[in-house]
Design a protein around this motif. Structure first.
Motif, PDB file in Angstrom:
ATOM      1  N   GLY A 118     190.031  58.399  72.611  1.00  0.00           N
ATOM      2  CA  GLY A 118     189.474  58.815  74.101  1.00  0.00           C
ATOM      3  C   GLY A 118     189.107  57.971  74.723  1.00  0.00           C
ATOM      4  N   ASP A 119     188.345  58.873  75.605  1.00  0.00           N
ATOM      5  CA  ASP A 119     189.297  58.200  77.419  1.00  0.00           C
ATOM      6  C   ASP A 119     187.592  58.832  78.273  1.00  0.00           C
ATOM      7  OD1 ASP A 119     188.991  57.729  79.937  1.00  0.00           O
ATOM      8  OD2 ASP A 119     190.333  59.246  80.091  1.00  0.00           O
ATOM      9  N   ARG A 120     187.280  57.989  78.331  1.00  0.00           N
ATOM     10  CA  ARG A 120     185.291  57.973  78.763  1.00  0.00           C
ATOM     11  C   ARG A 120     185.669  57.788  80.082  1.00  0.00           C
ATOM     12  NH1 ARG A 120     182.964  53.079  75.641  1.00  0.00           N
ATOM     13  NH2 ARG A 120     185.054  52.128  76.210  1.00  0.00           N
ATOM     14  N   LEU A 121     186.376  57.431  80.716  1.00  0.00           N
ATOM     15  CA  LEU A 121     186.429  56.882  81.851  1.00  0.00           C
ATOM     16  C   LEU A 121     186.669  58.129  82.820  1.00  0.00           C
ATOM     17  CD1 LEU A 121     188.252  53.166  82.400  1.00  0.00           C
ATOM     18  CD2 LEU A 121     185.918  53.310  82.742  1.00  0.00           C
ATOM     19  N   VAL A 129     176.761  55.941  83.705  1.00  0.00           N
ATOM     20  CA  VAL A 129     176.562  56.065  83.006  1.00  0.00           C
ATOM     21  C   VAL A 129     176.672  54.514  81.832  1.00  0.00           C
ATOM     22  CG1 VAL A 129     176.679  57.311  79.753  1.00  0.00           C
ATOM     23  CG2 VAL A 129     176.724  58.263  81.792  1.00  0.00           C
ATOM     24  N   MET A 130     177.627  53.974  82.344  1.00  0.00           N
ATOM     25  CA  MET A 130     178.574  52.698  81.766  1.00  0.00           C
ATOM     26  C   MET A 130     178.334  51.944  82.617  1.00  0.00           C
ATOM     27  SD  MET A 130     182.334  52.228  80.962  1.00  0.00           S
ATOM     28  CE  MET A 130     183.090  53.368  79.610  1.00  0.00           C
ATOM     29  N   PRO A 131     177.789  50.829  81.994  1.00  0.00           N
ATOM     30  CA  PRO A 131     177.724  49.655  82.743  1.00  0.00           C
ATOM     31  C   PRO A 131     178.273  49.173  83.601  1.00  0.00           C
ATOM     32  CG  PRO A 131     176.630  48.782  80.687  1.00  0.00           C
ATOM     33  CD  PRO A 131     177.628  50.269  80.551  1.00  0.00           C
ATOM     34  N   LEU A 132     177.814  48.647  85.164  1.00  0.00           N
ATOM     35  CA  LEU A 132     179.104  48.310  85.951  1.00  0.00           C
ATOM     36  C   LEU A 132     179.926  47.412  85.782  1.00  0.00           C
ATOM     37  CD1 LEU A 132     178.776  49.987  88.806  1.00  0.00           C
ATOM     38  CD2 LEU A 132     177.739  47.745  89.967  1.00  0.00           C
ATOM     39  N   LEU A 133     179.898  46.751  84.687  1.00  0.00           N
ATOM     40  CA  LEU A 133     180.553  45.411  84.337  1.00  0.00           C
ATOM     41  C   LEU A 133     181.633  46.083  83.585  1.00  0.00           C
ATOM     42  CD1 LEU A 133     181.361  41.948  85.164  1.00  0.00           C
ATOM     43  CD2 LEU A 133     179.707  41.484  82.700  1.00  0.00           C
ATOM     44  N   ARG A 134     181.547  46.915  82.543  1.00  0.00           N
ATOM     45  CA  ARG A 134     182.156  47.606  81.938  1.00  0.00           C
ATOM     46  C   ARG A 134     182.615  48.071  82.305  1.00  0.00           C
ATOM     47  NH1 ARG A 134     178.648  45.244  78.592  1.00  0.00           N
ATOM     48  NH2 ARG A 134     179.560  45.092  75.709  1.00  0.00           N
ATOM     49  N   PHE A 135     182.499  48.395  83.358  1.00  0.00           N
ATOM     50  CA  PHE A 135     183.240  50.532  84.253  1.00  0.00           C
ATOM     51  C   PHE A 135     184.327  49.502  84.848  1.00  0.00           C
ATOM     52  CE2 PHE A 135     184.224  52.602  88.190  1.00  0.00           C
ATOM     53  CZ  PHE A 135     184.381  53.683  87.632  1.00  0.00           C
ATOM     54  N   PHE A 136     184.107  48.220  85.458  1.00  0.00           N
ATOM     55  CA  PHE A 136     185.593  47.491  86.819  1.00  0.00           C
ATOM     56  C   PHE A 136     186.101  46.408  85.319  1.00  0.00           C
ATOM     57  CE2 PHE A 136     182.166  48.305  89.951  1.00  0.00           C
ATOM     58  CZ  PHE A 136     183.172  49.109  90.776  1.00  0.00           C
ATOM     59  N   THR A 202     188.770  63.406  76.931  1.00  0.00           N
ATOM     60  CA  THR A 202     187.592  62.802  77.519  1.00  0.00           C
ATOM     61  C   THR A 202     187.389  62.708  76.226  1.00  0.00           C
ATOM     62  OG1 THR A 202     189.049  63.412  79.625  1.00  0.00           O
ATOM     63  CG2 THR A 202     186.811  63.263  79.488  1.00  0.00           C
ATOM     64  N   VAL A 203     186.162  61.788  76.359  1.00  0.00           N
ATOM     65  CA  VAL A 203     185.066  61.741  75.668  1.00  0.00           C
ATOM     66  C   VAL A 203     183.705  61.358  76.239  1.00  0.00           C
ATOM     67  CG1 VAL A 203     186.357  61.154  73.520  1.00  0.00           C
ATOM     68  CG2 VAL A 203     185.500  59.661  74.526  1.00  0.00           C
ATOM     69  N   ARG A 204     182.310  61.803  75.807  1.00  0.00           N
ATOM     70  CA  ARG A 204     181.131  61.625  76.727  1.00  0.00           C
ATOM     71  C   ARG A 204     181.251  59.829  76.462  1.00  0.00           C
ATOM     72  NH1 ARG A 204     175.786  61.951  76.019  1.00  0.00           N
ATOM     73  NH2 ARG A 204     175.583  62.157  73.689  1.00  0.00           N
ATOM     74  N   PRO A 205     180.981  59.101  77.320  1.00  0.00           N
ATOM     75  CA  PRO A 205     180.227  57.893  77.387  1.00  0.00           C
ATOM     76  C   PRO A 205     178.837  57.602  77.182  1.00  0.00           C
ATOM     77  CG  PRO A 205     180.617  58.389  79.491  1.00  0.00           C
ATOM     78  CD  PRO A 205     181.311  59.486  78.792  1.00  0.00           C
ATOM     79  N   ILE A 206     178.472  57.071  76.009  1.00  0.00           N
ATOM     80  CA  ILE A 206     176.995  57.525  75.383  1.00  0.00           C
ATOM     81  C   ILE A 206     176.505  55.460  75.179  1.00  0.00           C
ATOM     82  CG2 ILE A 206     174.912  56.952  73.397  1.00  0.00           C
ATOM     83  CD1 ILE A 206     176.912  59.741  72.329  1.00  0.00           C
ATOM     84  N   TYR A 207     175.784  55.540  75.962  1.00  0.00           N
ATOM     85  CA  TYR A 207     174.945  54.139  75.785  1.00  0.00           C
ATOM     86  C   TYR A 207     173.610  53.704  75.828  1.00  0.00           C
ATOM     87  CZ  TYR A 207     179.160  51.522  77.243  1.00  0.00           C
ATOM     88  OH  TYR A 207     181.124  50.504  77.353  1.00  0.00           O
ATOM     89  N   ALA A 208     172.900  53.425  74.947  1.00  0.00           N
ATOM     90  CA  ALA A 208     171.717  53.583  74.631  1.00  0.00           C
ATOM     91  C   ALA A 208     170.407  52.416  73.987  1.00  0.00           C
ATOM     92  CB  ALA A 208     171.253  54.653  73.506  1.00  0.00           C
ATOM     93  N   THR A 209     170.450  52.399  73.084  1.00  0.00           N
ATOM     94  CA  THR A 209     169.598  51.323  72.667  1.00  0.00           C
ATOM     95  C   THR A 209     170.206  50.360  71.779  1.00  0.00           C
ATOM     96  OG1 THR A 209     169.254  52.437  70.390  1.00  0.00           O
ATOM     97  CG2 THR A 209     167.203  52.769  72.581  1.00  0.00           C
ATOM     98  N   GLU A 210     171.762  50.111  70.966  1.00  0.00           N
ATOM     99  CA  GLU A 210     172.324  49.294  70.339  1.00  0.00           C
ATOM    100  C   GLU A 210     172.757  48.052  71.294  1.00  0.00           C
ATOM    101  OE1 GLU A 210     173.754  52.240  72.698  1.00  0.00           O
ATOM    102  OE2 GLU A 210     175.294  50.623  73.988  1.00  0.00           O
TER     103      GLU A 210
END
Ligand SMILES: Nc1nc2c(ncn2[C@@H]2O[C@H](COP(=O)(O)OP(=O)(O)OP(=O)(O)O)[C@@H](O)[C@H]2O)c(=O)[nH]1
Ligand SMILES: [Mg+2]
Length: 253
Positions: A118-121, A129-136, A202-210
């Motif tokens: 997968g490629d969320r970027l 959606v993706m937290p900034l630190l993770r994105f960079f 391309t896949v959907r990035p998911i960030y929720a309660t995990e």
């Protein structure tokens, strides 16, 4: 089954009592085997699995915590024994959209690729959606992984949503692949040495309660060290130059 190929999904799970049931119940019907690897969870994960009574579940329980990569390798081994043709990985924390599974397994089912990730970027709006630190951080690790793995087209090296053919798995030295975080980067270098064809969708990035298990130490110290190890491995095990097997990239429309 998809196009006559049996499909398995490996679900590594460490302390996922809150999200595992959601993950398992979302897995599409065309999947033949669901291999959950309980990586010595200390919460109620074992109890949650026991209560699921799902006919497709194959359970592996590690006696000691071995890390996400080791959990995936245990699952791969079981799925090879089950003779599954295509083996996907979906984390047990419901961060992978089950609607994307078809796109992930398809290039492997149709033998256009040996490994698809997968490629969320490349997802439109990932930035929100993706937290900034993770994105960079992910961008930086992806750049490094291009060099270390040999696949110059790699994007989102940290994405664990993948599918691999049984044939490719039988050719990998599974016991040599890094067992903890850094596994997705290291397996790419191993795949390169066997001339595996890579596809990315391309896949959907998911960030929720995990809750993430990745610390700053892991992201900025441990994974870069794994990359160095990967690079050395790849240089030592250069792939034979076989033109028809050279890596390709397939984009999802
Ligand atoms: N943290 C952790 N997770 C493990 C381990 N073994 C298996 N896993 C599973 O590996 C999957 C990924 O773990 P996460 O810590 O969420 O990492 P991630 O999803 O790649 O990264 P994030 O984007 O930070 O959530 C989850 O399904 C975990 O349950 C382990 O030893 N530690
Ligand atoms: Mg996670």
């Amino acid at each position: 089954m998809l196009d006559g190929k049996s499909i398995a999904v490996v679900v590594p799970a460490y302390n996922e009592s809150l999200l595992l049931k959601k993950t398992i119940s979302s897995i599409p019907d065309y999947v033949d085997y669901i291999c959950i690897v309980n990586d010595a969870s200390t919460d109620e994960t074992a109890k949650v699995i026991e209560q699921m009574h799902h006919p497709k579940i194959n359970l592996i329980s590690h006696g000691q915590n071995q890390g996400v990569g080791a959990a995936i390798i245990s699952g791969y081994r079981r799925c090879m024994q089950l003779q599954a043709d295509v083996i996907a990985v979906m984390a047990g924390d419901a961060q992978m959209d089950p609607h994307d599974l078809h796109a992930i397994v398809s290039p492997v089912v149709s033998d256009l690729a040996d490994y698809c990730k997968g490629d969320r970027l490349s997802w439109k709006g990932v930035f929100k959606v993706m937290p900034l630190l993770r994105f960079f951080g992910n961008h930086a690790l992806s750049l490094l992984t291009r060099i270390t793995s040999g696949y110059l087209e790699v994007r989102d090296s940290q994405c664990g949503y993948t599918a691999i053919s049984r044939h490719a798995l039988t050719r990998l030295r599974l016991e040599r692949i890094y067992a903890r975080y850094g596994f997705p980067n290291d397996i790419l270098a191993h795949l390169f040495t066997i001339n595996a064809r890579l596809s990315q969708v391309t896949v959907r990035p998911i960030y929720a309660t995990e809750k993430s298990g990745i610390s700053l130490y892991t992201a900025f110290i441990r994974v870069p060290l794994v990359l160095l190890r990967s690079y050395v491995f790849r240089l030592k095990h250069r792939p034979a130059k076989v033109k028809s097997l050279s890596p390709t990239s397939i984009e999802r429309a």
